[in-house]
Design a protein around this motif. Structure first.
Motif, PDB file in Angstrom:
ATOM      1  N   ASN A  49       4.743 -14.765   9.006  1.00  0.00           N
ATOM      2  CA  ASN A  49       5.582 -13.782   9.545  1.00  0.00           C
ATOM      3  C   ASN A  49       4.936 -12.830  10.411  1.00  0.00           C
ATOM      4  O   ASN A  49       5.499 -12.380  11.358  1.00  0.00           O
ATOM      5  N   MET A  50       3.767 -12.348   9.956  1.00  0.00           N
ATOM      6  CA  MET A  50       3.123 -11.075  10.773  1.00  0.00           C
ATOM      7  C   MET A  50       2.778 -11.494  12.091  1.00  0.00           C
ATOM      8  O   MET A  50       2.764 -10.797  12.996  1.00  0.00           O
ATOM      9  N   MET A  51       2.301 -12.826  12.213  1.00  0.00           N
ATOM     10  CA  MET A  51       2.155 -13.449  13.584  1.00  0.00           C
ATOM     11  C   MET A  51       3.110 -13.510  14.482  1.00  0.00           C
ATOM     12  O   MET A  51       3.129 -13.034  15.766  1.00  0.00           O
ATOM     13  N   LEU A  52       4.442 -13.780  13.822  1.00  0.00           N
ATOM     14  CA  LEU A  52       5.622 -13.772  14.615  1.00  0.00           C
ATOM     15  C   LEU A  52       5.953 -12.434  15.158  1.00  0.00           C
ATOM     16  O   LEU A  52       6.384 -12.235  16.299  1.00  0.00           O
ATOM     17  N   ALA A  53       6.008 -11.412  13.962  1.00  0.00           N
ATOM     18  CA  ALA A  53       6.448 -10.287  14.148  1.00  0.00           C
ATOM     19  C   ALA A  53       5.533  -9.573  15.585  1.00  0.00           C
ATOM     20  O   ALA A  53       6.008  -8.801  16.307  1.00  0.00           O
ATOM     21  N   ALA A  54       4.186  -9.782  15.327  1.00  0.00           N
ATOM     22  CA  ALA A  54       3.303  -9.450  16.202  1.00  0.00           C
ATOM     23  C   ALA A  54       3.687  -9.698  17.803  1.00  0.00           C
ATOM     24  O   ALA A  54       3.605  -8.781  18.545  1.00  0.00           O
ATOM     25  N   HIS A  55       3.953 -10.834  17.914  1.00  0.00           N
ATOM     26  CA  HIS A  55       4.658 -11.337  19.165  1.00  0.00           C
ATOM     27  C   HIS A  55       5.610 -10.844  19.548  1.00  0.00           C
ATOM     28  O   HIS A  55       5.774 -10.294  20.772  1.00  0.00           O
ATOM     29  N   ALA A  56       6.438 -10.552  18.704  1.00  0.00           N
ATOM     30  CA  ALA A  56       7.924  -9.949  18.779  1.00  0.00           C
ATOM     31  C   ALA A  56       7.753  -8.617  19.413  1.00  0.00           C
ATOM     32  O   ALA A  56       8.760  -7.982  20.236  1.00  0.00           O
ATOM     33  N   VAL A  57       6.762  -7.756  18.734  1.00  0.00           N
ATOM     34  CA  VAL A  57       6.492  -6.359  19.270  1.00  0.00           C
ATOM     35  C   VAL A  57       5.279  -6.280  20.406  1.00  0.00           C
ATOM     36  O   VAL A  57       5.078  -5.217  20.700  1.00  0.00           O
ATOM     37  N   GLY A  58       5.106  -7.379  21.017  1.00  0.00           N
ATOM     38  CA  GLY A  58       4.101  -7.441  22.338  1.00  0.00           C
ATOM     39  C   GLY A  58       2.690  -7.390  21.796  1.00  0.00           C
ATOM     40  O   GLY A  58       1.852  -6.989  22.707  1.00  0.00           O
ATOM     41  N   LEU A  59       2.435  -7.551  20.623  1.00  0.00           N
ATOM     42  CA  LEU A  59       1.003  -7.684  20.284  1.00  0.00           C
ATOM     43  C   LEU A  59       0.422  -9.110  20.065  1.00  0.00           C
ATOM     44  O   LEU A  59       1.204  -9.959  20.082  1.00  0.00           O
ATOM     45  N   GLY A  60      -0.860  -9.224  20.282  1.00  0.00           N
ATOM     46  CA  GLY A  60      -1.314 -10.769  19.922  1.00  0.00           C
ATOM     47  C   GLY A  60      -1.985 -10.636  18.668  1.00  0.00           C
ATOM     48  O   GLY A  60      -2.421  -9.533  17.937  1.00  0.00           O
ATOM     49  N   SER A  61      -2.142 -11.743  18.193  1.00  0.00           N
ATOM     50  CA  SER A  61      -2.835 -11.930  16.721  1.00  0.00           C
ATOM     51  C   SER A  61      -3.333 -13.399  16.714  1.00  0.00           C
ATOM     52  O   SER A  61      -3.292 -14.340  17.643  1.00  0.00           O
ATOM     53  N   CYS A  62      -4.271 -13.633  15.769  1.00  0.00           N
ATOM     54  CA  CYS A  62      -4.817 -14.725  15.520  1.00  0.00           C
ATOM     55  C   CYS A  62      -5.078 -14.970  13.937  1.00  0.00           C
ATOM     56  O   CYS A  62      -5.672 -13.909  13.532  1.00  0.00           O
ATOM     57  N   TRP A  63      -4.824 -15.895  13.479  1.00  0.00           N
ATOM     58  CA  TRP A  63      -5.134 -16.148  12.055  1.00  0.00           C
ATOM     59  C   TRP A  63      -6.687 -16.510  12.141  1.00  0.00           C
ATOM     60  O   TRP A  63      -7.305 -17.387  12.658  1.00  0.00           O
ATOM     61  N   ILE A  64      -7.147 -15.802  11.117  1.00  0.00           N
ATOM     62  CA  ILE A  64      -8.740 -15.937  10.929  1.00  0.00           C
ATOM     63  C   ILE A  64      -9.115 -16.346   9.472  1.00  0.00           C
ATOM     64  O   ILE A  64      -8.576 -15.599   8.605  1.00  0.00           O
ATOM     65  N   ASN A  65      -9.942 -17.388   9.301  1.00  0.00           N
ATOM     66  CA  ASN A  65     -10.087 -18.079   8.071  1.00  0.00           C
ATOM     67  C   ASN A  65     -11.264 -17.262   7.326  1.00  0.00           C
ATOM     68  O   ASN A  65     -11.998 -16.316   8.098  1.00  0.00           O
ATOM     69  N   ARG A  66     -11.751 -17.825   6.232  1.00  0.00           N
ATOM     70  CA  ARG A  66     -13.214 -17.650   5.450  1.00  0.00           C
ATOM     71  C   ARG A  66     -12.795 -16.325   4.576  1.00  0.00           C
ATOM     72  O   ARG A  66     -14.059 -15.919   3.900  1.00  0.00           O
ATOM     73  N   GLU A  67     -11.837 -15.890   4.368  1.00  0.00           N
ATOM     74  CA  GLU A  67     -11.645 -14.611   3.587  1.00  0.00           C
ATOM     75  C   GLU A  67     -11.606 -15.153   2.213  1.00  0.00           C
ATOM     76  O   GLU A  67     -12.234 -14.449   1.278  1.00  0.00           O
ATOM     77  N   LEU A  68     -11.593 -16.380   1.723  1.00  0.00           N
ATOM     78  CA  LEU A  68     -11.556 -16.910   0.456  1.00  0.00           C
ATOM     79  C   LEU A  68     -13.145 -16.725  -0.031  1.00  0.00           C
ATOM     80  O   LEU A  68     -13.339 -16.261  -1.024  1.00  0.00           O
ATOM     81  N   GLN A  69     -14.007 -17.396   0.847  1.00  0.00           N
ATOM     82  CA  GLN A  69     -15.167 -17.133   0.446  1.00  0.00           C
ATOM     83  C   GLN A  69     -15.955 -15.593   0.725  1.00  0.00           C
ATOM     84  O   GLN A  69     -16.536 -15.301  -0.297  1.00  0.00           O
ATOM     85  N   MET A  70     -15.502 -14.947   1.411  1.00  0.00           N
ATOM     86  CA  MET A  70     -15.801 -13.476   1.748  1.00  0.00           C
ATOM     87  C   MET A  70     -15.770 -12.721   0.531  1.00  0.00           C
ATOM     88  O   MET A  70     -16.318 -11.883   0.068  1.00  0.00           O
ATOM     89  N   PHE A  71     -14.384 -12.808  -0.120  1.00  0.00           N
ATOM     90  CA  PHE A  71     -13.896 -12.187  -1.388  1.00  0.00           C
ATOM     91  C   PHE A  71     -14.126 -12.554  -2.486  1.00  0.00           C
ATOM     92  O   PHE A  71     -13.608 -12.082  -3.545  1.00  0.00           O
ATOM     93  N   SER A  72     -14.998 -13.694  -2.680  1.00  0.00           N
ATOM     94  CA  SER A  72     -15.478 -14.170  -3.936  1.00  0.00           C
ATOM     95  C   SER A  72     -16.627 -13.727  -4.354  1.00  0.00           C
ATOM     96  O   SER A  72     -17.279 -13.984  -5.460  1.00  0.00           O
ATOM     97  N   THR A  73     -17.382 -12.928  -3.261  1.00  0.00           N
ATOM     98  CA  THR A  73     -18.819 -12.412  -3.482  1.00  0.00           C
ATOM     99  C   THR A  73     -18.639 -10.792  -4.169  1.00  0.00           C
ATOM    100  O   THR A  73     -17.486 -10.429  -4.087  1.00  0.00           O
ATOM    101  N   ASP A  74     -19.843 -10.501  -4.833  1.00  0.00           N
ATOM    102  CA  ASP A  74     -19.669  -9.317  -5.425  1.00  0.00           C
ATOM    103  C   ASP A  74     -19.438  -8.110  -4.295  1.00  0.00           C
ATOM    104  O   ASP A  74     -18.777  -7.277  -4.667  1.00  0.00           O
ATOM    105  N   GLU A  75     -19.988  -8.420  -3.189  1.00  0.00           N
ATOM    106  CA  GLU A  75     -19.667  -7.270  -2.195  1.00  0.00           C
ATOM    107  C   GLU A  75     -18.011  -7.534  -1.887  1.00  0.00           C
ATOM    108  O   GLU A  75     -17.373  -6.226  -1.785  1.00  0.00           O
ATOM    109  N   GLY A  76     -17.441  -8.612  -1.747  1.00  0.00           N
ATOM    110  CA  GLY A  76     -16.219  -8.666  -1.352  1.00  0.00           C
ATOM    111  C   GLY A  76     -15.177  -8.089  -2.662  1.00  0.00           C
ATOM    112  O   GLY A  76     -14.325  -7.389  -2.475  1.00  0.00           O
TER     113      GLY A  76
END
Ligand SMILES: Cc1cc2nc3c(=O)[nH]c(=O)nc-3n(C[C@H](O)[C@H](O)[C@H](O)COP(=O)(O)O)c2cc1C
Length: 176
Positions: A106-133
């Motif tokens: 939804n957010m990617m489509l909304a971004a396009h609709a209001v004239g913004l660019g976006s890209c889905w970026i992966n790896r948040e699963l690993q990033m936020f399973s660490t103590d730092e995350g």
């Protein structure tokens, strides 16, 4: 059949080059709000969305994501805003990943609709399973036990988007 939404769905493309200028709060809010209106299983609104414009935290996210990738580049393509989406662990809520994915869509489509660019970026699963995350999630004020599902790089596109690849043959079929 043509209408504005169908047109936007076909025109949206992943953007991987951004202008340095920050987006407006009104644009950001429009995108985030569109995310909150995604359908969710049982209407539970399970996902959590965190938009990051803080330079120090963005630098931390870039480093954490690049570490998972094993590179030193910026996996968020220097976008001025990074939007993170979290969800319950799938063991706690079986629709967690589906819900969060639809929020991102939804957010990617909304971004396009209001004239913004976006890209889905992966790896948040690993990033936020660490103590730092986990410490970062707590700094964001999120409840315990969530997982990172994905992120969007968000900003003004620098350059024209390329055309969509042709759709694969037999992508859909209609059975009557
Ligand atoms: C689940 C998922 C993960 C993705 N992860 C990344 C990513 O980590 N980095 C990236 O540059 N693009 C990523 N993308 C974007 C895809 O590469 C992109 O959607 C695809 O190439 C089709 O291009 P389009 O979005 O312009 O139609 C991801 C897309 C999805 C749906």
């Amino acid at each position: 059949m043509e209408n504005q939404v169908l047109k936007a769905l076909k025109e949206r493309r992943s953007v991987r080059k951004y202008k340095a200028e920050q987006i407006t709060d009104a644009e950001l809010t429009a995108v985030l709000e569109a995310g909150t209106y995604a359908a969710t299983g049982k209407g539970l609104q399970d996902p959590w969305i965190v938009a990051v414009q803080n330079e120090e935290i963005k630098a931390q996210l870039i480093r954490m994501n690049a570490e998972v990738m094993g590179t030193t580049g910026n996996p968020y393509y220097d976008a001025p805003t990074i939007v993170l989406v979290f969800a319950s662990a799938p063991e706690q809520w079986p629709n967690a990943l589906q819900d969060a994915s639809l929020v991102l869509g939804n957010m990617m489509l909304a971004a396009h609709a209001v004239g913004l660019g976006s890209c889905w970026i992966n790896r948040e699963l690993q990033m936020f399973s660490t103590d730092e995350g986990k410490a970062l999630m707590s700094r964001f004020g999120l409840p315990d036990g969530l997982i990172g599902v994905g992120a969007l790089s968000l900003g003004y596109a620098d350059g024209e988007p390329r055309l969509a690849k042709p759709r694969k043959e037999n992508y859909y079929r209609i059975v009557k």
